[in-house]
Scaffold this active site. Structure first.
Site, PDB file in Angstrom:
ATOM      1  N   ARG A 175       1.176  15.212  14.085  1.00 22.31           N
ATOM      2  CA  ARG A 175       2.069  14.609  13.081  1.00 22.31           C
ATOM      3  C   ARG A 175       2.140  15.418  11.782  1.00 22.31           C
ATOM      4  O   ARG A 175       1.410  16.363  11.595  1.00 22.31           O
ATOM      5  CB  ARG A 175       1.593  13.183  12.763  1.00 22.31           C
ATOM      6  CG  ARG A 175       0.158  13.079  12.305  1.00 22.31           C
ATOM      7  CD  ARG A 175      -0.229  11.626  12.022  1.00 22.31           C
ATOM      8  NE  ARG A 175      -1.654  11.521  11.744  1.00 22.31           N
ATOM      9  CZ  ARG A 175      -2.579  11.162  12.645  1.00 22.31           C
ATOM     10  NH1 ARG A 175      -2.226  10.872  13.889  1.00 22.31           N
ATOM     11  NH2 ARG A 175      -3.845  11.122  12.305  1.00 22.31           N
TER      12      ARG A 175
ATOM     13  N   TYR B   9       6.122   7.979   9.754  1.00 30.65           N
ATOM     14  CA  TYR B   9       4.935   8.635   9.201  1.00 30.65           C
ATOM     15  C   TYR B   9       5.320   9.857   8.360  1.00 30.65           C
ATOM     16  O   TYR B   9       6.491  10.183   8.194  1.00 30.65           O
ATOM     17  CB  TYR B   9       3.986   9.019  10.353  1.00 30.65           C
ATOM     18  CG  TYR B   9       3.039   7.897  10.747  1.00 30.65           C
ATOM     19  CD1 TYR B   9       3.233   6.585  10.323  1.00 30.65           C
ATOM     20  CD2 TYR B   9       1.927   8.166  11.550  1.00 30.65           C
ATOM     21  CE1 TYR B   9       2.354   5.571  10.672  1.00 30.65           C
ATOM     22  CE2 TYR B   9       1.039   7.153  11.911  1.00 30.65           C
ATOM     23  CZ  TYR B   9       1.253   5.858  11.477  1.00 30.65           C
ATOM     24  OH  TYR B   9       0.377   4.865  11.833  1.00 30.65           O
ATOM     25  N   SER B  10       4.300  10.574   7.909  1.00 29.29           N
ATOM     26  CA  SER B  10       4.526  11.595   6.887  1.00 29.29           C
ATOM     27  C   SER B  10       5.389  12.763   7.331  1.00 29.29           C
ATOM     28  O   SER B  10       5.434  13.116   8.514  1.00 29.29           O
ATOM     29  CB  SER B  10       3.186  12.126   6.393  1.00 29.29           C
ATOM     30  OG  SER B  10       2.603  11.160   5.568  1.00 29.29           O
TER      31      SER B  10
ATOM     32  N   LEU C 216       0.817  -1.219   0.000  1.00 30.81           N
ATOM     33  CA  LEU C 216       0.000   0.000   0.000  1.00 30.81           C
ATOM     34  C   LEU C 216       0.850   1.268   0.000  1.00 30.81           C
ATOM     35  O   LEU C 216       1.790   1.389   0.786  1.00 30.81           O
ATOM     36  CB  LEU C 216      -0.912  -0.007   1.233  1.00 30.81           C
ATOM     37  CG  LEU C 216      -1.833   1.204   1.414  1.00 30.81           C
ATOM     38  CD1 LEU C 216      -3.196   0.749   1.943  1.00 30.81           C
ATOM     39  CD2 LEU C 216      -1.236   2.241   2.370  1.00 30.81           C
ATOM     40  N   LEU C 217       0.488   2.174  -0.876  1.00 23.93           N
ATOM     41  CA  LEU C 217       1.081   3.521  -0.919  1.00 23.93           C
ATOM     42  C   LEU C 217       0.066   4.479  -0.309  1.00 23.93           C
ATOM     43  O   LEU C 217      -1.128   4.352  -0.561  1.00 23.93           O
ATOM     44  CB  LEU C 217       1.363   3.873  -2.378  1.00 23.93           C
ATOM     45  CG  LEU C 217       1.616   5.308  -2.839  1.00 23.93           C
ATOM     46  CD1 LEU C 217       2.388   5.290  -4.159  1.00 23.93           C
ATOM     47  CD2 LEU C 217       0.345   6.125  -3.004  1.00 23.93           C
TER      48      LEU C 217
ATOM     49  N   ASP D  50       0.410   8.761   1.597  1.00 25.67           N
ATOM     50  CA  ASP D  50       0.803  10.155   1.356  1.00 25.67           C
ATOM     51  C   ASP D  50       2.138  10.341   0.610  1.00 25.67           C
ATOM     52  O   ASP D  50       3.120   9.675   0.943  1.00 25.67           O
ATOM     53  CB  ASP D  50       0.986  10.895   2.684  1.00 25.67           C
ATOM     54  CG  ASP D  50      -0.113  10.618   3.680  1.00 25.67           C
ATOM     55  OD1 ASP D  50      -1.106   9.976   3.326  1.00 25.67           O
ATOM     56  OD2 ASP D  50       0.049  11.047   4.834  1.00 25.67           O
TER      57      ASP D  50
END
Ligand code: FRU
Length: 487
Positions: free
Chosen positions: A167, A106-107, A44-45, A47
């Site tokens: 985040r 995370y992003s 899964l892709l 952001d």
């Protein structure tokens, strides 16, 4: 298949070659693999992250769970490009292998400083009670593309007044200082964004909340982005928890922007216009922008949404990124145009000019193509284009001159998805001139209306054989002028 916690938190490094090869085979056999979009080799892709120009190349990372079409342990996957059109898969960029990012890298975003690329992201962690503790981390990439992570996280505490939903730092430079904007949730469970500053990108000082007029606007703001364009301040973010209203906020979560005077970095005041959605389609979220080498502001989004099942899940992968778009601003509204470089994808060209009255006619065929259609004169109540069409399937793009709306309908697009969120998307558009600019890949359509005044981005899952491109006009004549390029 049920994805247990153990399965979601299995590490890429633990997988043996055969298992990975099997997964790749399954993904490669998927009938919906894209041909000119960034997509994951497996898994899964989500952001886009760390989008930037550095050391003579564009770099674009994305959130990646390698082992299946679910949200699990996230890595940063690294891609790069000379021209923003052809992307090379570089490999894993950031592994979640420290205490401060044990449950996901995370992003975040990237900025150049002293010949290195600084990658600022959120380290997601969970304790024994599965409580979340976010850290903000600054890694560095050198000219050889080698990424090193710090011993300790750079921001270790969530400031008081905010929950653990904290985040997605986006960093920029103003004068001699660096600023980071971070998505947050207040203790009263409303969304907002906060600001930090630093003089070296490593030590950060909390400045407080960005003061907007959107005090109760969803429960969490993900992926904030702030930049200046033509002397205006633009603040993009992805609020969760807005209720659908008319044609607006139809997807599970939204992405949009507010425009105003430049953000006052002393007072943190941002006076702004109303919130506008960036994209009116079915599948768009968590975009990020960067400056191109020549100063254009370019945006890329995730062509997908959280918590929705997609037909490719059964093939072991999910999602792709959007094509890059150039942003401009007119009357406090962002216009988004496909970047000019995408013309490199154009192959053979066909042109048609025809007047249709109460009929539907096939002009072209194709599965991957670019189409520009200008409506010269129209006296129809409804006119438009059907793409990926056959006897029993089509995706319809239409203008309704009574409602004065653009309508995209995917109820007959092929395998259905997210039906509970509706199968049409609409937005109001005045009728003095209509121009459709469309990019169709194997399982997606990106539609730009009137040179980017509105954009509709959607995944579609038709059969291979559904390849007709038809034009229609009902309730009076319309003259179409259309140019189509194979891609
Ligand atoms: C948005 C998001 C971000 C987070 C990342 C995790 O889609 O939830 O807020 O950093 O995805 O993959």
């Amino acid at each position: 298949m049920e994805w247990t916690k153990e399965m979601r938190y299995r590490r890429l490094e633990e997988i043996d070659i055969n298992e990975m090869e099997e997964l790749k085979k399954k993904v490669n056999n998927s009938e919906w693999r894209q041909s000119f979009h960034i997509q994951p080799e497996t898994g899964l892709l989500n952001d886009p992250n760390g989008f930037c120009f550095f050391n003579g190349e564009y770099h674009l990372f994305y959130q990646w769970f390698p082992l299946g079409p679910v949200h699990g342990l996230k890595y940063w996957y690294h891609t790069k490009s000379q021209d923003l059109v052809t992307w090379e898969n570089v490999g894993v960029g950031i592994k979640p292998n420290h205490d401060y990012d044990s449950h996901g890298a995370y992003s975040g975003s990237a900025i150049q400083h002293n010949d290195q690329l600084y990658l600022m992201y959120t380290g997601n962690t969970r304790d024994e009670n599965w409580e979340r503790h976010p850290y903000q981390v600054v890694a560095k990439m050198n000219n050889q593309g080698r990424i090193t992570k710090p011993q300790q996280a750079n921001i270790t505490e969530v400031p008081s007044g905010y929950t653990d939903h904290f985040r997605d730092p986006k960093v920029w430079k103003s004068g001699d200082l660096f600023y980071a904007i971070i998505g947050a949730q207040r203790e009263n469970l409303t969304g907002c964004a906060v600001l930090y500053k630093s003089d070296n990108l490593l030590d950060w000082t909390f400045l407080g909340e960005v003061k907007t007029q959107l005090n109760e606007f969803g429960y969490m703001w993900e992926c904030p982005d702030y930049f200046e364009l033509n002397d205006s301040g633009v603040f993009i973010f992805s609020p969760q928890g807005l209720e659908a209203s008319g044609d607006d906020y139809q997807n599970i979560y939204q992405s949009g922007y507010i425009v105003g005077q430049k953000l006052d970095l002393q007072t943190k005041d941002f006076s702004h216009s109303r919130f506008n959605e960036l994209d009116r389609g079915f599948d768009f979220y968590a975009p990020q922008t960067t400056l191109a080498q020549d100063g254009r502001r370019i945006l890329v989004g995730w062509m997908g949404l959280p918590e929705i099942d997609y037909p490719t899940d059964q093939d072991g992968w999910a999602h792709c990124l959007t094509l890059p778009r150039e942003l401009t601003i007119k009357n406090e509204k962002l216009f988004q145009k496909p970047i000019i470089e995408l013309q490199k994808l154009r192959k053979s060209k066909q042109v048609v000019e025809a007047t249709l009255t109460n009929e539907t006619r096939k002009f072209f065929s194709g599965v991957t193509f670019e189409l520009i259609c200008e409506l010269k004169e129209y006296n129809s109540t409804q006119f438009g284009i059907e793409i990926r069409a056959s006897d029993d399937e089509h995706t319809s793009i239409m203008y309704d001159s009574i409602e004065k709306k653009i309508i995209v309908d995917r109820s007959k697009s092929g395998q259905s998805l997210a039906k509970e969120y509706g199968e049409q998307r609409k937005c109001t558009m005045s009728d003095d001139h209509i121009k459709f600019h469309i990019f169709v890949d194997v399982s997606s359509v990106e539609l730009f209306i009137n040179d980017g005044e509105e954009v509709f981005t959607s995944r579609i899952f038709p059969k291979k054989e559904s390849d007709e491109i038809r034009f229609f006009a009902n309730g009076g004549p319309t003259t179409f002028y259309a140019e189509k390029w194979d891609i």
